[in-house]
Design an enzyme around this catalytic site. Structure first.
Site, PDB file in Angstrom:
ATOM      1  N   GLU A 111       0.866  -1.181   0.000  1.00 33.12           N
ATOM      2  CA  GLU A 111       0.000   0.000   0.000  1.00 33.12           C
ATOM      3  C   GLU A 111       0.895   1.220   0.000  1.00 33.12           C
ATOM      4  O   GLU A 111       2.057   1.139   0.401  1.00 33.12           O
ATOM      5  CB  GLU A 111      -0.830   0.055   1.290  1.00 33.12           C
ATOM      6  CG  GLU A 111      -1.926  -0.965   1.371  1.00 33.12           C
ATOM      7  CD  GLU A 111      -2.376  -1.142   2.812  1.00 33.12           C
ATOM      8  OE1 GLU A 111      -2.748  -0.146   3.453  1.00 33.12           O
ATOM      9  OE2 GLU A 111      -2.314  -2.274   3.304  1.00 33.12           O
ATOM     10  N   LYS A 113       2.153   4.720   1.548  1.00 33.15           N
ATOM     11  CA  LYS A 113       2.203   5.272   2.903  1.00 33.15           C
ATOM     12  C   LYS A 113       1.699   6.710   2.813  1.00 33.15           C
ATOM     13  O   LYS A 113       2.383   7.603   2.331  1.00 33.15           O
ATOM     14  CB  LYS A 113       3.628   5.234   3.442  1.00 33.15           C
ATOM     15  CG  LYS A 113       3.735   5.547   4.912  1.00 33.15           C
ATOM     16  CD  LYS A 113       5.095   5.133   5.456  1.00 33.15           C
ATOM     17  CE  LYS A 113       5.183   5.250   6.962  1.00 33.15           C
ATOM     18  NZ  LYS A 113       5.141   6.628   7.439  1.00 33.15           N
ATOM     19  N   ASP A 115       0.683  10.348   3.836  1.00 31.57           N
ATOM     20  CA  ASP A 115       1.381  11.246   4.747  1.00 31.57           C
ATOM     21  C   ASP A 115       0.400  12.196   5.419  1.00 31.57           C
ATOM     22  O   ASP A 115       0.022  13.213   4.857  1.00 31.57           O
ATOM     23  CB  ASP A 115       2.437  12.025   3.950  1.00 31.57           C
ATOM     24  CG  ASP A 115       3.543  12.530   4.854  1.00 31.57           C
ATOM     25  OD1 ASP A 115       3.562  12.147   6.035  1.00 31.57           O
ATOM     26  OD2 ASP A 115       4.376  13.306   4.374  1.00 31.57           O
ATOM     27  N   TYR A 222      -6.395   1.897   6.311  1.00 31.82           N
ATOM     28  CA  TYR A 222      -5.405   0.864   5.979  1.00 31.82           C
ATOM     29  C   TYR A 222      -5.352  -0.302   6.958  1.00 31.82           C
ATOM     30  O   TYR A 222      -4.615  -1.248   6.741  1.00 31.82           O
ATOM     31  CB  TYR A 222      -4.005   1.477   5.855  1.00 31.82           C
ATOM     32  CG  TYR A 222      -3.568   2.231   7.096  1.00 31.82           C
ATOM     33  CD1 TYR A 222      -3.198   1.558   8.258  1.00 31.82           C
ATOM     34  CD2 TYR A 222      -3.547   3.622   7.107  1.00 31.82           C
ATOM     35  CE1 TYR A 222      -2.829   2.250   9.393  1.00 31.82           C
ATOM     36  CE2 TYR A 222      -3.170   4.325   8.244  1.00 31.82           C
ATOM     37  CZ  TYR A 222      -2.816   3.638   9.378  1.00 31.82           C
ATOM     38  OH  TYR A 222      -2.456   4.318  10.509  1.00 31.82           O
ATOM     39  N   LYS A 309      10.781   3.941   2.586  1.00 30.21           N
ATOM     40  CA  LYS A 309      10.686   5.401   2.464  1.00 30.21           C
ATOM     41  C   LYS A 309      11.219   5.884   1.117  1.00 30.21           C
ATOM     42  O   LYS A 309      12.331   5.528   0.730  1.00 30.21           O
ATOM     43  CB  LYS A 309      11.515   6.058   3.569  1.00 30.21           C
ATOM     44  CG  LYS A 309      10.950   5.832   4.951  1.00 30.21           C
ATOM     45  CD  LYS A 309       9.886   6.855   5.249  1.00 30.21           C
ATOM     46  CE  LYS A 309       9.629   6.847   6.750  1.00 30.21           C
ATOM     47  NZ  LYS A 309       8.945   7.988   7.238  1.00 30.21           N
ATOM     48  N   CYS A 403      12.059  49.412  -0.640  1.00 26.59           N
ATOM     49  CA  CYS A 403      10.909  48.674  -1.147  1.00 26.59           C
ATOM     50  C   CYS A 403      10.968  48.621  -2.680  1.00 26.59           C
ATOM     51  O   CYS A 403      11.162  49.659  -3.320  1.00 26.59           O
ATOM     52  CB  CYS A 403       9.615  49.353  -0.706  1.00 26.59           C
ATOM     53  SG  CYS A 403       8.149  48.595  -1.408  1.00 26.59           S
ATOM     54  N   CYS A 406       7.853  50.944  -3.939  1.00 23.52           N
ATOM     55  CA  CYS A 406       7.695  52.378  -3.671  1.00 23.52           C
ATOM     56  C   CYS A 406       8.999  53.035  -3.227  1.00 23.52           C
ATOM     57  O   CYS A 406       9.020  54.224  -2.918  1.00 23.52           O
ATOM     58  CB  CYS A 406       6.603  52.597  -2.630  1.00 23.52           C
ATOM     59  SG  CYS A 406       7.112  52.139  -0.975  1.00 23.52           S
ATOM     60  N   CYS A 421       8.158  47.132   4.530  1.00 26.56           N
ATOM     61  CA  CYS A 421       8.082  48.456   3.924  1.00 26.56           C
ATOM     62  C   CYS A 421       7.149  49.274   4.810  1.00 26.56           C
ATOM     63  O   CYS A 421       5.978  48.932   4.958  1.00 26.56           O
ATOM     64  CB  CYS A 421       7.525  48.387   2.506  1.00 26.56           C
ATOM     65  SG  CYS A 421       7.020  50.011   1.908  1.00 26.56           S
ATOM     66  N   CYS A 427       2.319  52.673  -0.444  1.00 29.77           N
ATOM     67  CA  CYS A 427       2.928  51.572  -1.188  1.00 29.77           C
ATOM     68  C   CYS A 427       1.821  50.788  -1.921  1.00 29.77           C
ATOM     69  O   CYS A 427       0.947  50.204  -1.275  1.00 29.77           O
ATOM     70  CB  CYS A 427       3.678  50.692  -0.195  1.00 29.77           C
ATOM     71  SG  CYS A 427       4.541  49.327  -0.949  1.00 29.77           S
TER      72      CYS A 427
END
Ligand code: AMP
Ligand code: ZN
Length: 665
Positions: A111, A113, A115, A222, A309, A403, A406, A421, A427
């Site tokens: 099967e 795995k 997560d 499962y 894994k 920034c 601006c 900023c 801005c």
């Protein structure tokens, strides 16, 4: 048809539609029709609490709040899995099995795995009665109310099943839903969630099950633990569980030899990138339950199963440049622009680098050959530099000091890794970002205006704060690009209608940093008017449930800013709701202040939810379980005898809903 039959028919219909939609992914009716049926059932259930069923399809929308999750011991321990990383590990494992079982012939089930977060679901007579997290494997937290909102978990089962059993599965957050949640968060000025796994497991411990119901969680099953079983093997179990109504990915496969297992692993190492959810390996199990029993467990894991894994895929590519994005709060986020590279099934051109510290830590230079990886996170990240390939022409990254939009010098505060900023009102991305947040669905939810229109209106010089929206007239906007009379009229009508949005929504829409939807509700309830909130001291703010120093400081900062208070004053003159409505206020009191209530059973004067909000509206707290801190247990019909006993032994006053009604009058 009598009422009982009517209720049962509706429940059966809704169950079947749910199954079609969430398990089979084949909707049988429209969302609208579904909602109508659900509403019909809800109304009947409120009127006829005598037919209460904890597993009615109506619980899917949530409503129950759990303050403290109860610790529950698992009847059958939840083991972890041994890991393997290459073929030799699997061959060694196979050799140990051959030595330890009596028969020569056996098969495996492979099967994926999944997560996410593991969950243990207890069913008695086909009814879900309890859901507990894995915890340390011996005991976990009971999260039943939250789990009941996950629509691919059947609350009552089909066909024939053991009378008592525990099913094990993984609660996952599919990628598409995860992306949507993050888009929403970003639009609300919040940091996006890191990865689907953490978000899934965090969801299980939310106190308000309504919030869980809103998350697109899913459950893949499962495993099983039961005393009375006629099922012989894992692959047979998976088929059975599918018939009972569970979601079982059809990726599982019985493999006769270890070579077939290798093929399965090799295939999915690539193909997993096309799945709608994340997996981090393959779980290989000895198929026969009799063999499993013979093999038994080590102190940590079954001997009959092993996880293989997958390696997180890594690629090396060139860092071409770094660009900088400005959020609605002014936060600057650097983004790495990469030479496009194929990684985990998609072409990657950009990677996140959170802040300047991160750039320094990795010692990133433009022109470097960097390793990118897609782990649990959706946006790939740079994990290192290939120093062997660094050329003389690579150049140091100089973090911007102005920034990018601006040109205002950036600021950085102690303890915060981000640059900001400070040009809040001048801005452009900050200005439009705030307005976009204001109109968004969970805030003012203004019809007829979207992000594009906001840009258009801003560029045309028609708006520069959300307050300006309320001064717009149809003739102002009609001349704009792609804006016909009809859409202009709709837009203005939508803006007008938003004046009726309740105070808590307006408060959220203001875009005060860290004040999300729930915090806005809490603040609205506690302070009742915007003026009272604006005048609140740090201590007063912190005294509110769930408001910490970070939020409190941010609220104070917001109202200390003259620009903000001027906008709020303007909103007042336009007629927005900047105080709780009369109706809400009338139902508020603090006659029950400081008291803790538990509500249990079925009621006839109020619905459970009404009862709970009345308790809260009158200043008391609602808790989900009885403890020495409980003052009153409001007991309805069908309350379990154990609850009554517990209340009696702790000296908690047991009252009826009529008693309660008297208390608040
Ligand atoms: P670990 O947490 O690495 O010890 O791995 C064990 C966990 O893998 C279990 O607790 C399950 O939550 C999870 N898992 C995911 N998919 C499966 C699967 N198909 N079979 C068994 N366990 C699985
Ligand atoms: Zn700026």
């Amino acid at each position: 048809m009598n009422i009982k039959q009517q209720i049962e028919t509706l429940r059966a219909q809704l169950r079947a539609h749910n199954y079609q939609y969430y398990v089979l992914d084949q909707p049988s009716i429209s969302d609208f029709e579904f909602d109508m049926l659900l509403k019909q059932l809800q109304e009947l259930e409120v009127k006829h609490p005598e037919f209460y069923d904890p597993n009615s399809p109506t619980v899917r929308v949530g409503g129950e709040v759990t303050k403290n999750f109860k610790t529950v011991a698992h009847t059958h321990r939840m083991y972890s899995l041994d890991n393997s990383y290459d073929r030799q590990d699997l061959l060694d494992w196979q050799a140990r099995i051959v030595k330890n079982i009596s028969e020569e012939v056996f098969s495996f089930t492979c099967e994926l795995k999944y997560d996410g977060a593991s969950i243990n679901l207890t069913y008695e007579e086909g009814q879900l009665i309890r859901a507990v997290t894995r915890g340390d494997g011996i005991q976990g937290d009971e999260v039943t109310a939250n789990i009941r909102t996950i629509k691919s978990i059947p609350l009552s089962l089909n066909g024939e099943y053991p009378s008592s059993m525990e099913l094990r599965g993984e609660i996952i957050l599919p990628l598409e839903g995860f992306h949507k949640m993050n888009q929403q968060r970003i639009s609300e000025g919040e940091e996006p969630y890191m990865n689907p796994r953490n978000t899934a497991s965090g969801s299980l411990k939310l106190q308000d099950s309504t919030l869980v119901a809103e998350r697109p969680l899913d459950c893949l099953i499962y495993g099983i633990a039961s005393e009375d079983m006629s099922i012989e093997n894992q692959i047979g179990f998976l088929q059975k569980a599918k018939q009972w109504g569970f979601k079982i990915p059809d990726t599982a496969k019985e493999c006769k030899t270890i070579e077939e297992v290798f093929d399965f692993v090799d295939y999915w190492d690539q193909a997993r990138h096309e799945l709608p959810y994340e997996t981090d390996g393959v779980v290989i199990k000895v198929n026969s339950f009799a063999h499993q029993e013979e093999l038994g467990y080590t102190s940590k894991a079954p001997r009959w199963a092993i996880a293989y894994k997958f390696k997180a895929e890594q690629k090396s590519t060139i860092l071409e440049s770094i660009s900088y994005q400005v959020g609605r709060t002014g936060a600057i986020t650097p983004v790495a622009n990469l030479k496009p590279v194929l990684l985990a099934g998609t072409v990657v051109k950009r990677a996140s680098v959170h802040n300047e510290d991160q750039i320094k830590k990795l010692d990133l230079r433009i022109g470097d050959s960097v390793f990118v990886e897609k782990g649990g996170e959706i946006i790939p990240k740079i994990v290192g530099v290939d120093l062997s390939k660094r050329s003389d022409s690579s150049t140091l990254v100089e973090f911007i000091t102005q920034c990018p939009e601006c040109h205002t010098p950036l600021t950085k505060q102690e303890g915060d890794a981000k640059h900001y900023c400070p040009n809040t009102y001048g801005c452009p991305p900050q200005i439009t970002g705030r307005i976009e947040h204001f109109i968004s669905r969970k805030a003012m939810d203004i019809d007829g205006i979207g992000a594009e229109t906001v840009q258009l209106l801003f560029q045309a010089g028609l708006i520069s704060t959300y307050a300006d929206l309320y001064t717009l007239r149809v003739e102002d906007v009609m001349g704009l690009d792609r804006m016909a009379e009809k859409s202009a009229t709709n837009m203005i009508a939508g803006i007008e209608a938003s004046k009726q949005k309740p105070f808590e929504k307006v408060l959220f829409a203001l875009g005060i940093r860290y004040v999300g939807e729930t915090v806005a509700e809490k603040l609205a309830m506690a302070f009742k008017t915007i003026d009272a909130l604006a005048a609140a001291s740090l201590e007063e703010l912190i005294a509110v449930d769930e408001i910490g120093e970070r939020i409190a400081k941010s609220v104070i900062e917001f109202f200390e800013d003259l620009g903000n208070t001027m906008i709020v004053e303007r909103l007042k003159t336009y007629g927005l709701q900047l105080a709780l409505s009369e109706e809400k206020l009338k139902s508020q009191s603090d006659i029950l202040k400081g008291k803790v209530f538990v509500v249990s059973g079925v009621f006839s004067i109020y619905s459970r939810d009404e009862l709970k909000s009345l308790i809260k509206d009158n200043g008391a707290k609602v808790s989900s379980s009885i403890s020495s801190k409980t003052d009153y247990l409001v007991a309805g019909d069908n309350m379990g005898p154990s609850k009554r006993k517990k209340a009696e032994s702790l000296g908690v006053s047991i009252i009826s809903e009529a008693d309660f009604q008297e208390m608040i009058q």
